[in-house]
Write a protein that holds these residues in place. Sequence first.
Motif, PDB file in Angstrom:
ATOM      1  N   ASP A  48       0.828  -1.202   0.000  1.00 52.80           N
ATOM      2  CA  ASP A  48       0.000   0.000   0.000  1.00 52.80           C
ATOM      3  C   ASP A  48       0.862   1.252   0.000  1.00 52.80           C
ATOM      4  N   VAL A  49       1.919   1.238   0.807  1.00 53.10           N
ATOM      5  CA  VAL A  49       2.830   2.386   0.876  1.00 53.10           C
ATOM      6  C   VAL A  49       3.501   2.598  -0.474  1.00 53.10           C
ATOM      7  N   GLU A  50       3.978   1.534  -1.089  1.00 51.93           N
ATOM      8  CA  GLU A  50       4.632   1.647  -2.398  1.00 51.93           C
ATOM      9  C   GLU A  50       3.657   2.152  -3.458  1.00 51.93           C
ATOM     10  N   PHE A  51       2.408   1.661  -3.438  1.00 50.85           N
ATOM     11  CA  PHE A  51       1.411   2.136  -4.392  1.00 50.85           C
ATOM     12  C   PHE A  51       1.137   3.629  -4.182  1.00 50.85           C
ATOM     13  N   ALA A  52       0.987   4.055  -2.921  1.00 55.11           N
ATOM     14  CA  ALA A  52       0.718   5.467  -2.628  1.00 55.11           C
ATOM     15  C   ALA A  52       1.871   6.349  -3.111  1.00 55.11           C
ATOM     16  N   ARG A  53       3.093   5.891  -2.891  1.00 55.97           N
ATOM     17  CA  ARG A  53       4.256   6.655  -3.363  1.00 55.97           C
ATOM     18  C   ARG A  53       4.284   6.728  -4.887  1.00 55.97           C
ATOM     19  N   SER A  54       3.985   5.618  -5.543  1.00 60.64           N
ATOM     20  CA  SER A  54       3.941   5.585  -7.008  1.00 60.64           C
ATOM     21  C   SER A  54       2.843   6.518  -7.529  1.00 60.64           C
ATOM     22  N   LEU A  55       1.688   6.480  -6.888  1.00 66.35           N
ATOM     23  CA  LEU A  55       0.581   7.350  -7.272  1.00 66.35           C
ATOM     24  C   LEU A  55       0.987   8.818  -7.141  1.00 66.35           C
ATOM     25  N   ALA A  56       1.652   9.159  -6.046  1.00 70.97           N
ATOM     26  CA  ALA A  56       2.100  10.541  -5.831  1.00 70.97           C
ATOM     27  C   ALA A  56       3.117  10.960  -6.884  1.00 70.97           C
ATOM     28  N   ARG A  57       4.089  10.088  -7.166  1.00 68.02           N
ATOM     29  CA  ARG A  57       5.108  10.419  -8.189  1.00 68.02           C
ATOM     30  C   ARG A  57       4.457  10.665  -9.543  1.00 68.02           C
ATOM     31  N   GLU A  58       3.554   9.794  -9.931  1.00 68.82           N
ATOM     32  CA  GLU A  58       2.910   9.922 -11.236  1.00 68.82           C
ATOM     33  C   GLU A  58       1.975  11.120 -11.285  1.00 68.82           C
ATOM     34  N   ALA A  59       1.326  11.443 -10.161  1.00 71.38           N
ATOM     35  CA  ALA A  59       0.469  12.631 -10.105  1.00 71.38           C
ATOM     36  C   ALA A  59       1.300  13.900 -10.287  1.00 71.38           C
ATOM     37  N   VAL A  60       2.471  13.948  -9.663  1.00 65.73           N
ATOM     38  CA  VAL A  60       3.365  15.102  -9.835  1.00 65.73           C
ATOM     39  C   VAL A  60       3.803  15.211 -11.292  1.00 65.73           C
ATOM     40  N   SER A  61       4.166  14.108 -11.900  1.00 63.40           N
ATOM     41  CA  SER A  61       4.558  14.110 -13.313  1.00 63.40           C
ATOM     42  C   SER A  61       3.400  14.600 -14.187  1.00 63.40           C
ATOM     43  N   PHE A  62       2.190  14.140 -13.887  1.00 63.28           N
ATOM     44  CA  PHE A  62       0.996  14.538 -14.640  1.00 63.28           C
ATOM     45  C   PHE A  62       0.770  16.045 -14.538  1.00 63.28           C
ATOM     46  N   VAL A  63       0.816  16.587 -13.311  1.00 61.28           N
ATOM     47  CA  VAL A  63       0.554  18.011 -13.142  1.00 61.28           C
ATOM     48  C   VAL A  63       1.632  18.861 -13.810  1.00 61.28           C
ATOM     49  N   LEU A  64       2.882  18.451 -13.734  1.00 62.03           N
ATOM     50  CA  LEU A  64       3.949  19.211 -14.391  1.00 62.03           C
ATOM     51  C   LEU A  64       3.754  19.239 -15.902  1.00 62.03           C
ATOM     52  N   THR A  65       3.351  18.114 -16.483  1.00 64.31           N
ATOM     53  CA  THR A  65       3.109  18.059 -17.928  1.00 64.31           C
ATOM     54  C   THR A  65       1.903  18.909 -18.310  1.00 64.31           C
ATOM     55  N   VAL A  66       0.822  18.814 -17.529  1.00 61.25           N
ATOM     56  CA  VAL A  66      -0.371  19.618 -17.808  1.00 61.25           C
ATOM     57  C   VAL A  66      -0.042  21.105 -17.725  1.00 61.25           C
ATOM     58  N   GLU A  67       0.676  21.509 -16.677  1.00 60.18           N
ATOM     59  CA  GLU A  67       1.039  22.926 -16.536  1.00 60.18           C
ATOM     60  C   GLU A  67       1.932  23.397 -17.671  1.00 60.18           C
ATOM     61  N   ARG A  68       2.905  22.571 -18.048  1.00 59.03           N
ATOM     62  CA  ARG A  68       3.809  22.943 -19.140  1.00 59.03           C
ATOM     63  C   ARG A  68       3.025  23.101 -20.442  1.00 59.03           C
ATOM     64  N   MET A  69       2.118  22.167 -20.715  1.00 56.52           N
ATOM     65  CA  MET A  69       1.332  22.254 -21.950  1.00 56.52           C
ATOM     66  C   MET A  69       0.381  23.446 -21.899  1.00 56.52           C
ATOM     67  N   PHE A  70      -0.206  23.723 -20.721  1.00 51.75           N
ATOM     68  CA  PHE A  70      -1.101  24.870 -20.585  1.00 51.75           C
ATOM     69  C   PHE A  70      -0.363  26.168 -20.875  1.00 51.75           C
ATOM     70  N   ARG A  71       0.819  26.300 -20.313  1.00 47.87           N
ATOM     71  CA  ARG A  71       1.607  27.517 -20.561  1.00 47.87           C
ATOM     72  C   ARG A  71       1.937  27.642 -22.043  1.00 47.87           C
ATOM     73  N   GLY A  72       2.257  26.555 -22.706  1.00 48.44           N
ATOM     74  CA  GLY A  72       2.564  26.588 -24.132  1.00 48.44           C
ATOM     75  C   GLY A  72       1.352  26.954 -24.962  1.00 48.44           C
ATOM     76  N   VAL A  73       0.212  26.337 -24.672  1.00 50.25           N
ATOM     77  CA  VAL A  73      -1.022  26.631 -25.407  1.00 50.25           C
ATOM     78  C   VAL A  73      -1.487  28.037 -25.084  1.00 50.25           C
ATOM     79  N   HIS A  74      -1.452  28.398 -23.802  1.00 47.97           N
ATOM     80  CA  HIS A  74      -1.878  29.728 -23.375  1.00 47.97           C
ATOM     81  C   HIS A  74      -1.011  30.800 -24.040  1.00 47.97           C
ATOM     82  N   GLY A  75       0.291  30.573 -24.067  1.00 48.64           N
ATOM     83  CA  GLY A  75       1.205  31.515 -24.709  1.00 48.64           C
ATOM     84  C   GLY A  75       0.938  31.638 -26.200  1.00 48.64           C
ATOM     85  N   THR A  76       0.645  30.500 -26.859  1.00 50.57           N
ATOM     86  CA  THR A  76       0.345  30.519 -28.291  1.00 50.57           C
ATOM     87  C   THR A  76      -0.920  31.277 -28.565  1.00 50.57           C
TER      88      THR A  76
END
Length: 83
Positions: free
Chosen positions: A49-77
């Motif tokens: 359970d601990v390993e799954f929670a850590r994996s979920l957190a890591r992937e959620a951080v990766s997801f948000v960073l990608t979404v924010e980066r793409m938003f800034r790119g689209v927003h800037g365009t």
Amino acid sequence: MSVISLKAAPGAQAESHSYKQRTPVLELHLGGTQVLVTTSARDHITADDVEFARSLAREAVSFVLTVERMFRGVHGTQANKAA
């Protein structure tokens, strides 16, 4: 293997709930669908359970960073096209 695709529409939310008498629950509201993510048992936490929670957190951080980066790119365009 099954794949379920849930799209985050306006109003989508994620909430984490902690309880004294049971393990935590991660609740996702996506349009008319609600998803509950829980641990393997209601009354105790395992190493898996601990390993799954850590994996979920890591992937959620990766997801948000990608979404924010793409938003800034689209927003800037879009801003450049309007100017």
